[in-house]
Design a protein around this motif. Structure first.
Motif: not given
Ligand code: CMC
Length: 423
Positions: A126-129, A132-134, A177-178, A183-186
């Protein structure tokens, strides 16, 4: 080395003679390995009196506020060195010469990208995870991508895995973070320094590449140096324990990340900001100081106190100076930061905190600096994990380079004695 002996007198049994070992610095330790032969174990929950291993990486004298990496004081490393040089030192035992440093930096830069398919892992979260879980999931998944360096008995494989981890952690942290922002990953940029590249991947977007402030990059690098290693803390011990079973390095580091997440350890920098939110205003400080002193109230001043430093945390001294520099440079006028500074001043002069040697620790100031840089609170522990990876992997390598045993503590059993099912 064992030149002294300790004698253990147990009522009704023959005395047991135990060797006393001396290190190059620090207190002697009683070698209790022979105790199992007598049918007894030691009991030490929280490992308050237990040296779990022998190590040559980091030395801490908590009473004197000393932290040495391979013999070098942390203050000198923070002032005269940089993060990648400190990484080399931790991993290899000596500071690099110019040629070795250039080679090391180039190798790290060669490994900054992650396998393109790793990106697809993020979609499962989920985007709101919580970041640290990710991190736990994605770093653990690295072992599914880098099969060519997983033979833990091969020293070259161990080195490559260590380099990969140090190189890829900023990329993964910024990707986390992205992803949370949508947002697109850099991609990493190898023309930048380690800290600049991290800030680039965090704050730039494909449509707007802004220059990285040298002051913020320097502060970021210092935060990385000050978090690089801290001997046998909970997460490092977790990495060693996981590694002792023969688990691969990526799995071990994922275990370390999980252990770091807790608010009594790496999660404290995030907890500091949550606490400042809870206090809300300078006028509430006295009420919260009273809560922190009240034994019936679970509230603690987050960012104060340390298991090992009972005088001052040398990292916090450097961090405070960096914090002042960053706030001055950015000309920040943030009521929460003012609140933090006021709290620091009041707690430092309060007899309760003075008597117990509860000083602001590294996480108190790092949280404030990270907030000033614009890093969201939920990413604070991720940054700690990024910086600590080199310490974890140095300990893992050290353990695997000499004979070791699987970590297997025993227990004092206080449950039921044997009984029969009543049916
Ligand atoms: N606020 C209020 N009282 C405290 C605090 C605090 N932050 N920390 C310790 N105390 C009191 C504690 O209640 C005890 O009082 P008494 O002697 O009257 O019973 C006394 O100080 C000694 O504390 P302790 O709990 O025996 O110390 P410890 O070594 O077990 O705990 C600690 C160390 C870091 C877990 C604890 O100080 C704490 O929870 N601090 C807040 C969390 C924090 O900032 N953690 C980050 C540590 S630094 C990063 C890292 O290296 O991981």
């Amino acid at each position: 080395m064992a030149d002294k002996k300790a004698q253990l007198i147990i009522e009704g049994a023959a005395p047991v003679e135990l060797p006393v070992l001396s290190g190059t610095l620090g207190p002697d330790v009683i070698d209790v390995r022979g105790l199992t032969a007598t049918g007894r174990f030691t009991f030490d929950p929280g490992f308050m009196s237990t040296a779990s291993c022998e190590s040559q990486i980091t030395y801490i004298d908590g009473d004197k506020g000393i932290l040495l990496h391979r013999g070098y004081p942390i203050e000198q490393l923070a002032e005269k060195s940089d993060y990648l040089e400190t990484c080399y030192l931790l991993l290899n035992g000596e500071l690099p010469n110019e040629e070795q440093k250039a080679q090391f930096v180039s190798t790290i830069k060669n490994h900054t990208m992650v396998h393109e398919q790793l990106k697809t892992f993020f979609n499962g979260f989920r985007r709101d995870a919580h970041p640290m879980a990710v991190m736990c999931g994605v770093v653990g998944a690295l072992s599914a991508f880098y099969h060519d360096s997983l033979d833990i008995k091969n020293p070259q494989h161990r080195d490559i895995s260590a380099m990969r981890l140090v190189a890829k952690m900023p990329t993964i942290a910024a990707m986390v973070y992205k992803y949370s922002k949508g947002e697109p990953m850099m991609y990493p940029r190898n023309d930048l320094t380690y800290a600049e590249n991290f800030l680039h991947m965090m704050f730039n977007t494909p449509c707007e590449i802004k220059p990285i402030s040298p002051v913020l990059a320097k502060a970021m690098d210092k935060i990385f140096i000050l978090h690089a290693d801290h001997e046998q803390n909970a997460s490092t011990s977790t990495v060693r324990l996981a590694g002792s079973s023969g688990a691969n390095p990526f799995a071990c580091i994922a275990a370390g990340i999980a252990a770091l997440w807790g608010p009594a350890h790496g999660g404290a920098n995030e907890a500091v900001l949550a606490m400042l939110d809870e206090i809300g205003d300078v006028s509430n400080i006295d009420k919260f100081i009273a809560k922190a002193k009240d034994k019936d109230d679970p509230f603690k001043l987050m960012g104060f106190g340390h298991r090992v430093y009972k005088n001052f945390d040398p990292r916090a001294q450097v961090m405070k100076q960096t914090c002042d520099e960053v706030l001055a440079e950015l000309g920040i006028n943030d009521p929460q930061l003012e609140l933090a500074m006021k709290l620091d001043e009041i707690a430092r002069n309060d007899p309760y905190f003075k008597e117990r040697n509860l000083y602001p620790n590294v996480d108190f100031y790092s949280g404030i600096i990270l907030k000033a840089i614009g890093i969201p609170t939920s990413m604070f522990t991720v940054i700690f994990a990024l910086a600590r990876t080199v310490g974890w992997i140095s300990h893992w390598k050290e353990m695997l380079s000499s004979p070791y045993k699987i970590g297997r503590p025993r227990q004092l059993y206080t449950g039921h004695t044997q009984r029969d099912l009543d049916k």
